[in-house]
Design a protein around this motif. Structure first.
Motif, mmCIF file in Angstrom:
data_model
loop_
_atom_site.group_PDB
_atom_site.id
_atom_site.type_symbol
_atom_site.label_atom_id
_atom_site.label_comp_id
_atom_site.label_asym_id
_atom_site.label_seq_id
_atom_site.Cartn_x
_atom_site.Cartn_y
_atom_site.Cartn_z
ATOM 1 N N UNK A 85 69.908 -10.008 64.307
ATOM 2 C CA UNK A 85 70.327 -8.662 64.709
ATOM 3 C C UNK A 85 71.719 -8.696 65.328
ATOM 4 N N UNK A 86 72.038 -9.787 66.007
ATOM 5 C CA UNK A 86 73.345 -9.875 66.667
ATOM 6 C C UNK A 86 74.498 -9.868 65.671
ATOM 7 N N UNK A 87 74.245 -10.224 64.410
ATOM 8 C CA UNK A 87 75.305 -10.186 63.405
ATOM 9 C C UNK A 87 75.743 -8.759 63.096
ATOM 10 N N UNK A 88 74.927 -7.774 63.485
ATOM 11 C CA UNK A 88 75.276 -6.369 63.258
ATOM 12 C C UNK A 88 76.025 -5.771 64.447
ATOM 13 N N UNK A 89 76.084 -6.506 65.558
ATOM 14 C CA UNK A 89 76.745 -5.983 66.758
ATOM 15 C C UNK A 89 78.241 -6.237 66.719
ATOM 16 N N UNK A 90 78.996 -5.279 67.192
ATOM 17 C CA UNK A 90 80.440 -5.454 67.350
ATOM 18 C C UNK A 90 80.626 -6.104 68.719
ATOM 19 N N UNK A 91 81.291 -7.270 68.798
ATOM 20 C CA UNK A 91 81.272 -8.067 70.017
ATOM 21 C C UNK A 91 82.160 -7.609 71.186
ATOM 22 N N UNK A 92 83.140 -6.760 70.967
ATOM 23 C CA UNK A 92 84.038 -6.415 72.071
ATOM 24 C C UNK A 92 83.708 -5.045 72.659
ATOM 25 N N UNK A 93 83.904 -4.922 73.957
ATOM 26 C CA UNK A 93 83.650 -3.658 74.665
ATOM 27 C C UNK A 93 82.223 -3.142 74.419
ATOM 28 N N UNK A 94 81.273 -4.060 74.415
ATOM 29 C CA UNK A 94 79.898 -3.733 74.053
ATOM 30 C C UNK A 94 79.308 -2.648 74.951
ATOM 31 N N UNK A 95 79.455 -2.782 76.241
ATOM 32 C CA UNK A 95 78.859 -1.817 77.178
ATOM 33 C C UNK A 95 79.415 -0.420 76.926
ATOM 34 N N UNK A 96 80.716 -0.302 76.884
ATOM 35 C CA UNK A 96 81.331 1.019 76.687
ATOM 36 C C UNK A 96 80.961 1.615 75.331
ATOM 37 N N UNK A 97 80.890 0.779 74.310
ATOM 38 C CA UNK A 97 80.536 1.277 72.976
ATOM 39 C C UNK A 97 79.096 1.784 72.944
ATOM 40 N N UNK A 98 78.165 1.070 73.585
ATOM 41 C CA UNK A 98 76.781 1.536 73.615
ATOM 42 C C UNK A 98 76.650 2.823 74.417
ATOM 43 N N UNK A 99 77.393 2.918 75.497
ATOM 44 C CA UNK A 99 77.365 4.143 76.307
ATOM 45 C C UNK A 99 77.907 5.318 75.491
ATOM 46 N N UNK A 100 79.017 5.106 74.808
ATOM 47 C CA UNK A 100 79.602 6.172 73.988
ATOM 48 C C UNK A 100 78.655 6.571 72.857
ATOM 49 N N UNK A 101 78.015 5.593 72.231
ATOM 50 C CA UNK A 101 77.084 5.885 71.135
ATOM 51 C C UNK A 101 75.868 6.654 71.642
ATOM 52 N N UNK A 102 75.300 6.237 72.766
ATOM 53 C CA UNK A 102 74.133 6.922 73.328
ATOM 54 C C UNK A 102 74.508 8.339 73.752
ATOM 55 N N UNK A 103 75.659 8.486 74.370
ATOM 56 C CA UNK A 103 76.107 9.804 74.810
ATOM 57 C C UNK A 103 76.293 10.737 73.609
ATOM 58 N N UNK A 104 76.922 10.243 72.549
ATOM 59 C CA UNK A 104 77.105 11.051 71.346
ATOM 60 C C UNK A 104 75.751 11.394 70.716
ATOM 61 N N UNK A 105 74.873 10.404 70.605
ATOM 62 C CA UNK A 105 73.556 10.637 69.992
ATOM 63 C C UNK A 105 72.722 11.618 70.802
ATOM 64 N N UNK A 106 72.912 11.641 72.117
ATOM 65 C CA UNK A 106 72.156 12.596 72.941
ATOM 66 C C UNK A 106 72.565 14.034 72.625
ATOM 67 N N UNK A 154 73.384 14.691 69.446
ATOM 68 C CA UNK A 154 73.118 14.752 68.016
ATOM 69 C C UNK A 154 74.261 14.258 67.160
ATOM 70 N N UNK A 155 75.300 13.740 67.787
ATOM 71 C CA UNK A 155 76.501 13.327 67.057
ATOM 72 C C UNK A 155 76.499 11.837 66.764
ATOM 73 N N UNK A 156 77.269 11.472 65.760
ATOM 74 C CA UNK A 156 77.553 10.069 65.464
ATOM 75 C C UNK A 156 78.979 9.791 65.883
ATOM 76 N N UNK A 157 79.214 8.585 66.381
ATOM 77 C CA UNK A 157 80.601 8.216 66.652
ATOM 78 C C UNK A 157 81.114 7.446 65.445
ATOM 79 N N UNK A 158 82.356 7.679 65.110
ATOM 80 C CA UNK A 158 82.935 7.014 63.947
ATOM 81 C C UNK A 158 83.908 5.918 64.354
#
Length: 187
Positions: free
Chosen positions: A9-30, A32-36
Motif C-alpha cells: 500500500x505504501x507504494x501508492x503513497x506520495x512521500x513528501x508533505x504527507x500530513x498536509x496532503x492527507x489533511x487537504x484531501x480529507x478536508x476536500x472530501x468532507x 465532496x471534492x477531490x483534490x487534483x
C-alpha cells in the motif's frame, strides 16, 4: 507498522508533505471534492476507458474499473486496527496541520468522519454507465450523476465491485473512529 502485506500500500503513497496532503484531501472530501494537486496518493495511470462512439453514444468501460483494482484491493486488505493506531499516533500532527488551514468550526476528526460519510453516500450504480463528451472530457449522461460531488463520481468511475469494497472498509474504519476518544490540541 505496515497496513498491508509487504508494504504494498505504501507504494501508492506520495512521500513528501504527507500530513498536509492527507489533511487537504480529507478536508476536500468532507465537502465532496477531490483534490487534483498535492494528492496524498499517486494518480491512477492512463486515460478513462470508454466504449462506443460519438454516433452511438459512449459508455464507461469495465476495463476502466480494472485500473482501480490494485489500490482498492490493497485498501480493502489493509489492517483496520493498524489504520486506527496510525491515525491515533499521527492525530496531534494532523489536527495541527488542519488548524493551520484556519478552519475553526470543526475538529479534524469531524472532518474525517464527514469525508467518509461523503464517500459512503455515493450511489450504487449497476449496469452500463452512459457518458457524453461535450468537450475534451467525458461527463455522465445522467444529469443526476453528473451533479454528484467529485468524490462520489470517483466511486462510480471505479466500478460497482471496487466501490463496494471501498465502502465496506470505510464502514469498518468509521465504526472504530466513532468509538475513539479524540483529544484536540489546544493552541
Amino acid at each position: 507498522m505496515s497496513l498491508a502485506p509487504d508494504g504494498a500500500l505504501s507504494r501508492w503513497l506520495v512521500p513528501d508533505e504527507v500530513i498536509r496532503k492527507w489533511v487537504a484531501a480529507a478536508n476536500a472530501a468532507s465537502r465532496g471534492e477531490l483534490i487534483h494537486k498535492h494528492r496524498p496518493l499517486k494518480t491512477i495511470r492512463g486515460p478513462i476507458t470508454v466504449t462506443g462512439s460519438s454516433a452511438e453514444g459512449y459508455q464507461l468501460s469495465p476495463e476502466n474499473y480494472r485500473r482501480y483494482d490494485q489500490p482498492v484491493r490493497l485498501f480493502a486488505l489493509a489492517n483496520t486496527d493498524a489504520i486506527i493506531t496510525l491515525y491515533q499516533y499521527w492525530y496531534p500532527r494532523l489536527a495541527q496541520a488542519y488548524s493551520e488551514l484556519g478552519i475553526r468550526n470543526k475538529s479534524f476528526h469531524q472532518v474525517v468522519i464527514g469525508a467518509i460519510d461523503n464517500v459512503l453516500a455515493a450511489p450504487d450504480v449497476e449496469g452500463p454507465i452512459q457518458l457524453i463528451r461535450p468537450s475534451v472530457y467525458y461527463k455522465f449522461a445522467d444529469p443526476k450523476l453528473e451533479k454528484l460531488p467529485g468524490i462520489q463520481k470517483l466511486m462510480i468511475r471505479m466500478g460497482p465491485d471496487n466501490a463496494a469494497r471501498v465502502k465496506e472498509k470505510l464502514k469498518e474504519i468509521k465504526a472504530k473512529l466513532e468509538e475513539m476518544p479524540v483529544q484536540e490540541q489546544t493552541q
